[in-house]
Design an enzyme around this catalytic site. Structure first.
Site, short mmCIF file in Angstrom:
data_model
loop_
_atom_site.label_atom_id
_atom_site.label_comp_id
_atom_site.label_asym_id
_atom_site.label_seq_id
_atom_site.Cartn_x
_atom_site.Cartn_y
_atom_site.Cartn_z
N CYS A 51 -80.33 -74.33 -10.46
CA CYS A 51 -78.87 -74.51 -10.56
C CYS A 51 -78.34 -75.48 -9.52
CB CYS A 51 -78.17 -73.16 -10.41
SG CYS A 51 -78.74 -71.95 -11.61
N CYS A 58 -70.89 -68.79 -7.25
CA CYS A 58 -71.85 -67.85 -7.84
C CYS A 58 -71.26 -66.45 -7.91
CB CYS A 58 -73.13 -67.82 -7.02
SG CYS A 58 -72.87 -67.32 -5.32
N CYS A 96 -76.78 -63.79 -14.25
CA CYS A 96 -77.91 -64.00 -13.33
C CYS A 96 -77.44 -63.90 -11.88
CB CYS A 96 -78.54 -65.36 -13.62
SG CYS A 96 -80.08 -65.67 -12.76
N CYS A 97 -76.34 -64.58 -11.56
CA CYS A 97 -75.80 -64.51 -10.19
C CYS A 97 -75.36 -63.09 -9.85
CB CYS A 97 -74.63 -65.46 -10.02
SG CYS A 97 -75.07 -67.21 -9.86
N CYS A 124 -80.02 -72.02 -5.49
CA CYS A 124 -81.23 -71.82 -6.29
C CYS A 124 -81.64 -73.14 -6.95
CB CYS A 124 -80.98 -70.77 -7.36
SG CYS A 124 -80.68 -69.12 -6.73
S1 SF4 Z 1 -77.76 -69.68 -8.76
FE1 SF4 Z 1 -78.81 -69.84 -10.76
S2 SF4 Z 1 -80.87 -68.97 -10.49
FE2 SF4 Z 1 -79.60 -68.39 -8.71
S3 SF4 Z 1 -78.87 -66.36 -9.20
FE3 SF4 Z 1 -77.27 -67.81 -9.89
S4 SF4 Z 1 -77.76 -68.38 -12.04
FE4 SF4 Z 1 -79.54 -67.30 -11.14
#
Ligand code: SF4
Length: 232
Positions: A200, A222, A111-112, A197
């Site tokens: 998280c 991240c 995701c990151c 975010c």
């Molecule tokens: S901090 Fe969490 S929601 Fe944001 S990009 Fe990374 S995994 Fe995704």
């Protein structure tokens, strides 16, 4: 003094002097700042915008920030007349979730990568100087941070990463914020110490490790400060 060849001298300079020195050797059009509107970013922005009012302010628009963060970003952009650049992922949150599921739960690294690292890599390409609000004290992963570091992007491009607050403490951050009357994200007043975010980010259990509230303590970075290689 050429900062690129004298990083040890830069280490002895205070934050404002680091900025002045780096800017004296740089074309204004080659400078940018990454900014999540946390307290450290606001300080670097406060110092930088005095000299470069239209410096591009790169915000990683993951689609998952707190509503308070979006409101604060928009308020500061209007009040300070910022040159805000929203770095967007290829897919919207809705597209990603319908195609790949809830990655921040199942695979936060991916995701990151999709929502932060890839958009940042693309956003940094036009620049030579990358200012950040990083501090050594923020995390064990940042303890060796230097005020200036040459970094190589995966594309092969190198740029100077500048962290004028590298040696600042949390106390200094809030002294400066108070002294300058800077606005700050409202989540700090609820006990958050490192704000990213919403899914998280939690209030940290370990006050000595402010980033322990990120990703439920499963990871500390991240990837946006670890994807590039130090080029020295
Ligand atoms: S901090 Fe969490 S929601 Fe944001 S990009 Fe990374 S995994 Fe995704």
């Amino acid at each position: 003094m050429l900062v690129r060849t004298n990083p040890e001298i830069v280490e002895s300079l205070d934050a404002e002097s680091v900025i002045v020195t780096v800017l004296a050797e740089s074309e204004a059009s080659t400078v940018c700042l990454t900014c999540s509107f946390q307290a450290e970013d606001m300080i670097v922005l406060d110092l930088l915008r005095k000299r470069l009012p239209q410096v591009p302010v790169l915000f990683l628009e993951t689609g998952y920030h707190f509503s308070e963060t979006y409101q604060f970003r928009d308020r500061m952009t209007a009040e300070w007349g910022l040159n805000l650049v929203n770095a967007l992922p290829k897919k919207t949150v809705q597209q990603q979730e319908s195609e790949l599921g809830i990655l921040y739960r199942e695979d936060p690294a991916k995701c990151c990568q999709l929502r932060k690292v890839e958009p940042l890599m693309a956003s940094l390409e036009p620049f030579e100087i990358w200012f950040t609000g990083l501090r050594r004290e923020q995390s064990p992963t940042r303890k060796n941070l230097k005020k200036i570091e040459q970094h190589r992007l995966p594309s092969g491009k190198t740029l100077l990463k500048v962290s004028p607050l590298a040696d600042w403490t949390w106390v200094q951050v809030w002294e400066y914020t108070g002294k300058r009357g800077l606005s700050y994200l409202p989540q700090y007043d609820q006990g958050y110490a490192s704000i990213g975010c919403e899914p998280c980010t939690a209030i940290p259990d370990d006050p000595a490790n402010p980033r322990s509230g990120r990703w439920s303590g499963k990871k500390l970075e991240c990837g946006i400060h670890t994807f590039s290689e130090k080029a020295e």
